[in-house]
Design a protein around this motif. Structure first.
Motif, mmCIF file in Angstrom:
data_model
loop_
_atom_site.group_PDB
_atom_site.id
_atom_site.type_symbol
_atom_site.label_atom_id
_atom_site.label_comp_id
_atom_site.label_asym_id
_atom_site.label_seq_id
_atom_site.Cartn_x
_atom_site.Cartn_y
_atom_site.Cartn_z
ATOM 1 N N MET A 1 0.823 -1.198 0.000
ATOM 2 C CA MET A 1 0.000 0.000 0.000
ATOM 3 C C MET A 1 0.864 1.258 0.000
ATOM 4 O O MET A 1 0.476 2.267 -0.575
ATOM 5 C CB MET A 1 -0.933 -0.035 1.218
ATOM 6 N N ASP A 2 2.033 1.177 0.630
ATOM 7 C CA ASP A 2 2.912 2.331 0.683
ATOM 8 C C ASP A 2 3.345 2.746 -0.721
ATOM 9 O O ASP A 2 3.370 3.938 -1.039
ATOM 10 C CB ASP A 2 4.124 2.019 1.564
ATOM 11 N N VAL A 3 3.677 1.780 -1.569
ATOM 12 C CA VAL A 3 4.085 2.094 -2.940
ATOM 13 C C VAL A 3 2.923 2.732 -3.696
ATOM 14 O O VAL A 3 3.109 3.711 -4.438
ATOM 15 C CB VAL A 3 4.587 0.820 -3.660
ATOM 16 N N PHE A 4 1.731 2.203 -3.499
ATOM 17 C CA PHE A 4 0.550 2.779 -4.151
ATOM 18 C C PHE A 4 0.344 4.227 -3.726
ATOM 19 O O PHE A 4 0.073 5.091 -4.557
ATOM 20 C CB PHE A 4 -0.686 1.935 -3.829
ATOM 21 N N LEU A 5 0.483 4.503 -2.440
ATOM 22 C CA LEU A 5 0.326 5.875 -1.954
ATOM 23 C C LEU A 5 1.387 6.795 -2.536
ATOM 24 O O LEU A 5 1.104 7.946 -2.888
ATOM 25 C CB LEU A 5 0.361 5.916 -0.425
ATOM 26 N N TRP A 6 2.619 6.307 -2.674
ATOM 27 C CA TRP A 6 3.662 7.122 -3.297
ATOM 28 C C TRP A 6 3.325 7.445 -4.743
ATOM 29 O O TRP A 6 3.565 8.558 -5.224
ATOM 30 C CB TRP A 6 5.014 6.422 -3.210
ATOM 31 N N ILE A 7 2.780 6.471 -5.457
ATOM 32 C CA ILE A 7 2.389 6.704 -6.857
ATOM 33 C C ILE A 7 1.293 7.767 -6.923
ATOM 34 O O ILE A 7 1.352 8.692 -7.744
ATOM 35 C CB ILE A 7 1.943 5.382 -7.521
ATOM 36 N N VAL A 8 0.292 7.641 -6.061
ATOM 37 C CA VAL A 8 -0.797 8.622 -6.036
ATOM 38 C C VAL A 8 -0.257 9.999 -5.654
ATOM 39 O O VAL A 8 -0.631 11.021 -6.251
ATOM 40 C CB VAL A 8 -1.928 8.167 -5.081
ATOM 41 N N GLN A 9 0.637 10.041 -4.675
ATOM 42 C CA GLN A 9 1.234 11.318 -4.283
ATOM 43 C C GLN A 9 1.988 11.953 -5.453
ATOM 44 O O GLN A 9 1.916 13.169 -5.664
ATOM 45 C CB GLN A 9 2.190 11.123 -3.102
ATOM 46 N N ALA A 10 2.722 11.161 -6.208
ATOM 47 C CA ALA A 10 3.477 11.686 -7.354
ATOM 48 C C ALA A 10 2.538 12.222 -8.426
ATOM 49 O O ALA A 10 2.789 13.291 -9.007
ATOM 50 C CB ALA A 10 4.378 10.595 -7.927
ATOM 51 N N ILE A 11 1.454 11.508 -8.689
ATOM 52 C CA ILE A 11 0.472 11.969 -9.679
ATOM 53 C C ILE A 11 -0.160 13.277 -9.217
ATOM 54 O O ILE A 11 -0.278 14.233 -9.992
ATOM 55 C CB ILE A 11 -0.594 10.880 -9.930
ATOM 56 N N LEU A 12 -0.579 13.324 -7.958
ATOM 57 C CA LEU A 12 -1.168 14.551 -7.417
ATOM 58 C C LEU A 12 -0.181 15.705 -7.467
ATOM 59 O O LEU A 12 -0.537 16.826 -7.836
ATOM 60 C CB LEU A 12 -1.635 14.332 -5.977
ATOM 61 N N ALA A 13 1.065 15.433 -7.095
ATOM 62 C CA ALA A 13 2.079 16.491 -7.106
ATOM 63 C C ALA A 13 2.266 17.033 -8.518
ATOM 64 O O ALA A 13 2.359 18.249 -8.719
ATOM 65 C CB ALA A 13 3.397 15.962 -6.543
ATOM 66 N N ALA A 14 2.307 16.158 -9.499
ATOM 67 C CA ALA A 14 2.470 16.613 -10.887
ATOM 68 C C ALA A 14 1.272 17.450 -11.340
ATOM 69 O O ALA A 14 1.447 18.513 -11.958
ATOM 70 C CB ALA A 14 2.649 15.400 -11.808
ATOM 71 N N MET A 15 0.075 16.994 -11.023
ATOM 72 C CA MET A 15 -1.130 17.724 -11.433
ATOM 73 C C MET A 15 -1.203 19.098 -10.784
ATOM 74 O O MET A 15 -1.457 20.106 -11.452
ATOM 75 C CB MET A 15 -2.388 16.913 -11.093
ATOM 76 N N PHE A 16 -1.001 19.146 -9.475
ATOM 77 C CA PHE A 16 -1.091 20.426 -8.773
ATOM 78 C C PHE A 16 0.079 21.346 -9.120
ATOM 79 O O PHE A 16 -0.085 22.561 -9.151
ATOM 80 C CB PHE A 16 -1.191 20.213 -7.258
ATOM 81 N N ALA A 17 1.251 20.791 -9.393
ATOM 82 C CA ALA A 17 2.388 21.626 -9.789
ATOM 83 C C ALA A 17 2.128 22.283 -11.140
ATOM 84 O O ALA A 17 2.373 23.486 -11.315
ATOM 85 C CB ALA A 17 3.672 20.798 -9.829
#
Length: 123
Positions: A1-17
């Protein structure tokens, strides 16, 4: 689950950036083509939304990656989720259904990161 959360965090970071940088760098007239709601707000308000998105982006990644105050990651995700609730309310008020789906997806992803990092998958 930790890897999944990191992937989601990276996607969110890219979108919001991308969104935040656009709001900071583009003129209000250029933004109006992509974001019709910008007519409602001043240039300063639009830029402050962009700054908030960029700060949220930093908060999603940096504390968790460095291990320094990792509790800031779910707090940043919660703040971005609140922004998405407000954005959704704005789209409903302005009768812009095209803006609701991306806003809802971002809201769900932010809530998922906040839940995962505050709760069972916190550091």
């Amino acid at each position: 689950m930790d890897v999944f959360l990191w992937i989601v965090q990276a996607i969110l970071a890219a979108m919001f950036a991308m969104s935040g940088l656009g709001k900071l760098l583009w003129s209000k007239d250029k933004l109006a083509a992509k974001y019709p709601w910008t007519h409602t707000f001043s240039q300063a308000a639009v830029r402050s939304i962009g700054v908030t998105e960029l700060l949220g982006t930093i908060g999603l990644i940096v504390p968790a990656a460095t291990g320094i105050a990792p509790v800031l990651t779910p707090i940043a995700a919660t703040g971005l989720a609140i922004m998405m609730v407000l954005a959704g309310a704005l789209h409903v008020r302005r009768k812009e259904p095209s803006g609701l789906m991306p806003t809802a997806v971002l809201l769900v992803l932010c809530a998922l990161v906040a839940w995962g990092r505050f709760g069972p998958y916190s550091w």
